[in-house]
Design an enzyme around this catalytic site. Sequence first.
Site, PDB file in Angstrom:
ATOM      1  N   HIS A  16       0.832  -1.196   0.000  1.00 33.35           N
ATOM      2  CA  HIS A  16       0.000   0.000   0.000  1.00 33.35           C
ATOM      3  C   HIS A  16       0.871   1.252   0.000  1.00 33.35           C
ATOM      4  CE1 HIS A  16      -0.343   0.776   4.688  1.00 33.35           C
ATOM      5  NE2 HIS A  16       0.891   0.633   4.301  1.00 33.35           N
ATOM      6  N   CYS A  35       5.709   5.906   4.819  1.00 31.49           N
ATOM      7  CA  CYS A  35       4.528   5.222   4.279  1.00 31.49           C
ATOM      8  C   CYS A  35       3.929   5.962   3.086  1.00 31.49           C
ATOM      9  CB  CYS A  35       3.477   5.020   5.365  1.00 31.49           C
ATOM     10  SG  CYS A  35       3.974   3.772   6.557  1.00 31.49           S
ATOM     11  N   HIS A  41       4.960   0.020  -0.471  1.00 39.36           N
ATOM     12  CA  HIS A  41       5.735  -0.828   0.439  1.00 39.36           C
ATOM     13  C   HIS A  41       4.773  -1.886   0.957  1.00 39.36           C
ATOM     14  CE1 HIS A  41       3.844   2.093   3.108  1.00 39.36           C
ATOM     15  NE2 HIS A  41       3.850   1.145   4.024  1.00 39.36           N
ATOM     16  N   HIS A  43       3.420  -5.037   3.852  1.00 42.80           N
ATOM     17  CA  HIS A  43       3.301  -5.484   5.243  1.00 42.80           C
ATOM     18  C   HIS A  43       2.861  -6.941   5.272  1.00 42.80           C
ATOM     19  CE1 HIS A  43       3.703  -1.514   7.069  1.00 42.80           C
ATOM     20  NE2 HIS A  43       2.894  -1.047   6.139  1.00 42.80           N
ATOM     21  N   ASP A  81      -4.770 -10.731  -0.121  1.00 38.33           N
ATOM     22  CA  ASP A  81      -3.443 -11.344  -0.100  1.00 38.33           C
ATOM     23  C   ASP A  81      -2.712 -11.147  -1.430  1.00 38.33           C
ATOM     24  OD1 ASP A  81      -1.390 -12.824   1.121  1.00 38.33           O
ATOM     25  OD2 ASP A  81      -2.077 -14.669   0.156  1.00 38.33           O
ATOM     26  N   HIS A  82      -1.477 -10.644  -1.329  1.00 37.12           N
ATOM     27  CA  HIS A  82      -0.626 -10.359  -2.491  1.00 37.12           C
ATOM     28  C   HIS A  82      -1.255  -9.322  -3.424  1.00 37.12           C
ATOM     29  CE1 HIS A  82       1.503 -13.788  -0.903  1.00 37.12           C
ATOM     30  NE2 HIS A  82       2.508 -13.525  -1.713  1.00 37.12           N
ATOM     31  N   GLU A 126      -0.526  -4.539  11.684  1.00 37.55           N
ATOM     32  CA  GLU A 126       0.222  -4.155  10.489  1.00 37.55           C
ATOM     33  C   GLU A 126       1.699  -4.493  10.682  1.00 37.55           C
ATOM     34  OE1 GLU A 126      -0.431  -0.412   7.828  1.00 37.55           O
ATOM     35  OE2 GLU A 126       1.131   0.089   9.270  1.00 37.55           O
TER      36      GLU A 126
HETATM   37 NI    NI Z   1       2.529   0.863   5.551  1.00 38.43          NI
END
Ligand code: NI
Length: 141
Positions: A16, A35, A41, A43, A81-82, A126
């Site tokens: 995100h 961020c 990036h 998580h 996911d992914h 997160e």
């Molecule tokens: Ni983040």
Amino acid sequence: MSTVYVTRRAHFNAAHRLHNPAKSHAWNQAAFGKCNNPNWHGHNYLLEVTVAGTPEPSTGFVLDLGELKQLIQEHVVDHLDHKNLNVDVTFMAGVIPSTENLVIAIWHILAPHIPAGRLHRIRLFETERNYAEYFGPTHDQ
Ligand code: NI
């Protein structure tokens, strides 16, 4: 009646960027720091779904955890996911993909599908140290 809280964990990995397009570059840098990186990036998220209810006498269960696992997989994990939360996820369209906004979205997706008991809490990590929780609209002020 004894209320018991039953929790199922799930994992997903997602990318995100925290960015408010209505604000300036400087504002976004100040608010979101790393961020706000334009190239995303990732998580490793840990999701906990807690259902409250009374154990059903014939099973001793609040609900079938295998069924809950399937519901979380189908309605939440398969969509996240992914994926890139900013561009791939229909239910996050137009929303800043913070952990806070994700727990609210996940609540509204899962709540109608809980087969027994009632959804009590969505908790989303997160990172190991940062998480958000949502207890549903009846707890909103
Ligand atoms: Ni983040």
